[in-house]
Design a protein around this motif. Structure first.
Motif, mmCIF file in Angstrom:
data_model
loop_
_atom_site.group_PDB
_atom_site.id
_atom_site.type_symbol
_atom_site.label_atom_id
_atom_site.label_comp_id
_atom_site.label_asym_id
_atom_site.label_seq_id
_atom_site.Cartn_x
_atom_site.Cartn_y
_atom_site.Cartn_z
ATOM 1 N N THR A 98 0.811 -1.219 0.000
ATOM 2 C CA THR A 98 0.000 0.000 0.000
ATOM 3 C C THR A 98 0.840 1.262 0.000
ATOM 4 O O THR A 98 0.316 2.347 -0.275
ATOM 5 N N GLU A 140 -5.018 3.117 -1.026
ATOM 6 C CA GLU A 140 -4.537 1.751 -1.181
ATOM 7 C C GLU A 140 -4.918 0.898 0.035
ATOM 8 O O GLU A 140 -5.253 -0.282 -0.094
ATOM 9 N N ILE A 141 -4.850 1.500 1.194
ATOM 10 C CA ILE A 141 -5.232 0.775 2.414
ATOM 11 C C ILE A 141 -6.711 0.406 2.372
ATOM 12 O O ILE A 141 -7.098 -0.720 2.706
ATOM 13 N N HIS A 192 -4.853 -2.684 -8.386
ATOM 14 C CA HIS A 192 -3.875 -2.372 -7.351
ATOM 15 C C HIS A 192 -2.884 -3.498 -7.139
ATOM 16 O O HIS A 192 -2.003 -3.383 -6.291
ATOM 17 N N GLU A 226 0.942 -5.524 5.975
ATOM 18 C CA GLU A 226 0.612 -4.103 5.903
ATOM 19 C C GLU A 226 0.363 -3.519 7.299
ATOM 20 O O GLU A 226 0.738 -2.379 7.580
#
Length: 250
Positions: free
Chosen positions: A136, A142-143, A194, A215
């Motif tokens: 991310t 992105e998260i 993504h 992450e």
């Protein structure tokens, strides 16, 4: 001159004076008294000189003691810094591992090292490469996309880890007008845009959970580094860092 030598000199002086004035007791008494005074004066003189020399030696030794203490302190600090770097290199290598357990250990050690007073801000900032290299890159959009995938995978698991977690509901909420645009949101069919695995089957679901775990750890490291380096941290990153870690898939 020691006591024995002084006593020998005094005895010779007294013997000589006895030979010169043996018929005059009064004179000898006077001379003997003078000899005692002279001996006492000599003793006092030797004592004073000895004390002065001792003080000079003590004064001369003080700088040496201070230098030795300073050198010892520098040596210890140097050894500690060398050990810090040794551990940092091991941890950085561990975060590059494909093994989830090694990655967890490595990023955990980096978080501890980042709080150490041994390293300066420039050295600590080297750890930024870890979270910057995450999937991310700690970007809010992105998260959210990752958490949407995790939500779908968790639904297929029927009560998998983190279901109903408040952080997920907050982080995976629909984007508002103030949020940056996310490619593939709002009904877009570009689910692979993504680069995250889709939860189409068990292998993909396991990969989604493993990615989320990494992450979360990267977010925790970023929060720690931001605190140490006096930087702002996105609320989205903070929420991600506070999430419960999914279990490691064996």
């Amino acid at each position: 001159m020691n006591d024995q030598q002084m006593q020998e000199i005094t005895d010779r002086v007294v013997a000589a004076l006895e030979g010169l004035s043996s018929s005059d007791p009064g004179w000898w008494t006077y001379v003997a008294a003078l000899a005692s005074v002279a001996l006492l004066a000599a003793v006092i003189g030797v004592t004073v000189v000895g004390l002065r020399n001792l003080r000079q030696k003590e004064s001369a030794s003080k700088p040496n003691v201070a230098n030795d203490a300073r050198n010892l302190r520098r040596t210890r600090e140097s050894d500690a810094m060398t050990e810090w770097w040794t551990r940092a290199q091991w941890a950085l290598n561990a975060t590059a591992s494909t093994n989830d357990t090694m990655f967890s250990y490595g990023i955990g050690i980096l978080g501890v090292l980042a709080k150490s007073d041994l390293a300066n801000s420039e050295e600590k900032s080297l750890f930024d490469t870890v979270w910057k290299g995450s999937g991310t890159r700690m970007r809010d959009e992105e998260i959210r996309h990752l958490l949407e995938q995790h939500r779908d995978a968790a639904r297929q698991e029927k009560g998998g880890p983190l279901i109903g977690h408040s952080s997920i509901r907050e982080l995976s909420r629909p984007a508002t007008a103030n949020d940056p645009p996310v490619f593939g949101e709002n009904g877009s069919s570009e689910d692979e845009s993504h680069g995250y695995p889709q939860a189409d089957h068990q292998a993909h679901k396991d990969e989604v959970f493993a990615t989320l775990r990494r992450e979360i750890l990267a977010a925790r490291l970023k929060v720690t580094l931001d605190e140490q380096l006096n930087r702002e941290t996105s609320p989205t990153v903070k929420s991600l860092a506070q999430m419960k870690l999914p279990p490691i898939v064996r």
